[in-house]
Design a protein around this motif. Structure first.
Motif, mmCIF file in Angstrom:
data_model
loop_
_atom_site.group_PDB
_atom_site.id
_atom_site.type_symbol
_atom_site.label_atom_id
_atom_site.label_comp_id
_atom_site.label_asym_id
_atom_site.label_seq_id
_atom_site.Cartn_x
_atom_site.Cartn_y
_atom_site.Cartn_z
ATOM 1 N N SER A 1 8.557 44.026 46.595
ATOM 2 C CA SER A 1 7.495 44.748 47.294
ATOM 3 C C SER A 1 7.806 44.870 48.779
ATOM 4 O O SER A 1 7.556 45.912 49.396
ATOM 5 N N THR A 2 8.376 43.813 49.370
ATOM 6 C CA THR A 2 8.714 43.838 50.784
ATOM 7 C C THR A 2 9.691 44.969 51.097
ATOM 8 O O THR A 2 9.545 45.685 52.093
ATOM 9 N N ILE A 3 10.686 45.130 50.223
ATOM 10 C CA ILE A 3 11.662 46.209 50.423
ATOM 11 C C ILE A 3 11.008 47.574 50.248
ATOM 12 O O ILE A 3 11.226 48.505 51.037
ATOM 13 N N ARG A 4 10.198 47.707 49.213
ATOM 14 C CA ARG A 4 9.539 48.991 48.972
ATOM 15 C C ARG A 4 8.596 49.351 50.111
ATOM 16 O O ARG A 4 8.507 50.516 50.510
ATOM 17 N N LEU A 5 7.908 48.354 50.654
ATOM 18 C CA LEU A 5 7.003 48.621 51.767
ATOM 19 C C LEU A 5 7.777 49.074 52.988
ATOM 20 O O LEU A 5 7.362 49.981 53.713
ATOM 21 N N ALA A 6 8.935 48.461 53.216
ATOM 22 C CA ALA A 6 9.763 48.844 54.362
ATOM 23 C C ALA A 6 10.236 50.286 54.248
ATOM 24 O O ALA A 6 10.423 50.970 55.257
ATOM 25 N N LYS A 7 10.434 50.748 53.018
ATOM 26 C CA LYS A 7 10.895 52.119 52.802
ATOM 27 C C LYS A 7 9.754 53.125 52.728
ATOM 28 O O LYS A 7 9.983 54.317 52.525
ATOM 29 N N GLY A 8 8.514 52.633 52.871
ATOM 30 C CA GLY A 8 7.370 53.527 52.820
ATOM 31 C C GLY A 8 6.876 53.848 51.431
ATOM 32 O O GLY A 8 6.020 54.728 51.268
ATOM 33 N N ASN A 9 7.380 53.128 50.424
ATOM 34 C CA ASN A 9 6.928 53.347 49.045
ATOM 35 C C ASN A 9 5.686 52.487 48.789
ATOM 36 O O ASN A 9 5.729 51.457 48.106
ATOM 37 N N ILE A 10 4.565 52.921 49.366
ATOM 38 C CA ILE A 10 3.364 52.099 49.403
ATOM 39 C C ILE A 10 2.838 51.808 48.004
ATOM 40 O O ILE A 10 2.502 50.668 47.669
ATOM 41 N N ASP A 11 2.753 52.835 47.172
ATOM 42 C CA ASP A 11 2.189 52.649 45.829
ATOM 43 C C ASP A 11 3.067 51.715 44.996
ATOM 44 O O ASP A 11 2.555 50.851 44.265
ATOM 45 N N ALA A 12 4.384 51.890 45.090
ATOM 46 C CA ALA A 12 5.292 51.020 44.346
ATOM 47 C C ALA A 12 5.203 49.581 44.851
ATOM 48 O O ALA A 12 5.251 48.626 44.071
ATOM 49 N N ALA A 13 5.070 49.422 46.171
ATOM 50 C CA ALA A 13 4.936 48.083 46.746
ATOM 51 C C ALA A 13 3.664 47.413 46.248
ATOM 52 O O ALA A 13 3.673 46.230 45.869
ATOM 53 N N LEU A 14 2.576 48.162 46.220
ATOM 54 C CA LEU A 14 1.318 47.598 45.740
ATOM 55 C C LEU A 14 1.404 47.237 44.267
ATOM 56 O O LEU A 14 0.881 46.200 43.837
#
Length: 370
Positions: A193-206
């Motif tokens: 999730s940390t990586i996805r959030l850094a890339k702006g993939n908010i829904d995937a991070a959540l």
């Protein structure tokens, strides 16, 4: 680590997992049983090296580094060729901050027992602590290949090394494989999730955070994970709710109070924000971010003298922190002290450019002061 601006002067939010803290909270009852059992064995057989080593491991899991060190050392004195005892003592050394002795013990553990994968993983963690990423990756790979029992832990840690190197694709691959090795574990989802959030993939991070909470609802990590995503979405109420859970589950985790203060300040609840920052500083008196953020709250409510005192303490603790210097420069401008403001802005620009906001603010501030 993901860093994003939280308002120009309030400070930086860095999204981090609390894996190290959460993993350290092992099954207390199981550890206590091991300690009681091995204590009985030692009473009957004072030269039982294996009993000392196993009791040392249990003390380590209970975060009692001194007792772990004593028991592991006793095992070595009884049997100087006991490789696992060196690994046990190395972990205690590492936890106590003695990195050189920890590395020496890991090397000896591997020499004496080259088939024991845990020693490779622990040595790799020391390489990671030293930012020797290539040796860390090699060590975790050795652990994966030599010991199926170490594969999950080593995959997670190797993923963290790849993430630190900026190789997010390999990091995600390792986290995904770790999920397959241990489907019940929440940690790989938190890290991905940390990586996805850094890339702006908010829904995937959540979605990853939701999986973490579903798998381990009583673990603070998943709730902290969700809080970081909600804060990124500017969902203040849900951020606070999740951090309420974190502080309930893990009240000693100072970072949760710092981040909750950010959300409370956004909400306008400065009284609670200050209380959270006070608690963070009680738990970790040298927390630079807590001082800087508390200064930001004091500044915003017009208590400039208290804000200045906190900025000064933050700079004393971390003299080259560009964000703190730029923030204090802005405060000096608000206090009509152009000389001190100019000095802080020049100090920011004299350092290697590590933070864009701080550099831009210093340049703009100097332009206004001309």
């Amino acid at each position: 680590m993901i860093c994003a601006s939280i308002g120009r002067v309030f400070g930086l939010l860095c999204s981090v997992t609390i894996a190290a803290t959460a993993l350290a909270l092992a099954d207390e009852a199981a550890n206590d049983r091991v300690i009681a059992e091995k204590t009985g064995i030692i009473a009957a057989d004072p030269v039982n090296a294996a009993a000392y080593e196993l009791r040392g491991e249990a003390w380590y899991l209970k975060r009692d580094w001194n007792r772990a060190f004593e028991d592991c050392g006793a095992a070595i004195r009884i049997d100087p060729n006991f490789g696992r005892a060196y690994h046990c003592r190395g972990r205690a050394y590492s936890a106590k901050g003695d990195r050189d002795h920890a590395m020496a013990d890991y090397n000896e553990a591997i020499r004496l027992d080259p088939g024991y994968g845990a020693s490779y993983a622990s040595r790799a963690e020391e390489y990671f602590n030293r930012r020797d990423y290539d040796l860390a990756i090699s060590g975790f790979t050795d652990a994966i290949e030599r010991s199926p029992r170490q594969a999950y832990r080593a995959l997670v840690k190797r993923g963290e090394v790849y993430a630190a190197k900026g190789d997010t694709e390999r990091a995600v691959a390792d986290y995904s494989e770790a999920m397959q090795r241990n489907p019940a574990a929440a940690l790989p989802y938190e890290l991905r999730s940390t990586i996805r959030l850094a890339k702006g993939n908010i829904d995937a991070a959540l979605a990853d955070c939701e999986s973490a909470v579903r798998l381990e609802p009583a673990n603070a990590g998943g709730h902290y994970c969700r809080a970081m995503v909600f804060l990124k979405k500017d969902d203040v109420e849900n951020t606070i709710r999740e951090l309420d859970d974190v502080t309930r589950i893990l009240p000693s985790f100072e970072r949760a109070y710092v981040i909750r203060a950010v959300a409370l300040h956004r909400k306008g609840d400065d009284k609670r924000a200050l209380a959270d920052l006070d608690e963070a500083l009680r738990l970790q008196p040298g927390n630079v971010e807590a001082y800087r953020n508390r200064a930001g709250v004091f500044r915003d409510i017009g208590q400039y003298d208290r804000a200045l005192a906190d900025y000064k303490e933050a700079i004393r603790l971390d003299p080259n922190n560009q964000v703190t210097l730029a923030s204090r420069g802005l405060l000096y401008m608000m206090m009509s002290d152009p000389k001190q403001a100019r000095a802080d802005f020049n100090s920011v620009l004299a350092l290697p450019p590590a933070d864009k906001w701080a550099v831009d603010t210093a340049r703009e501030g100097l332009g206004l002061l001309k």
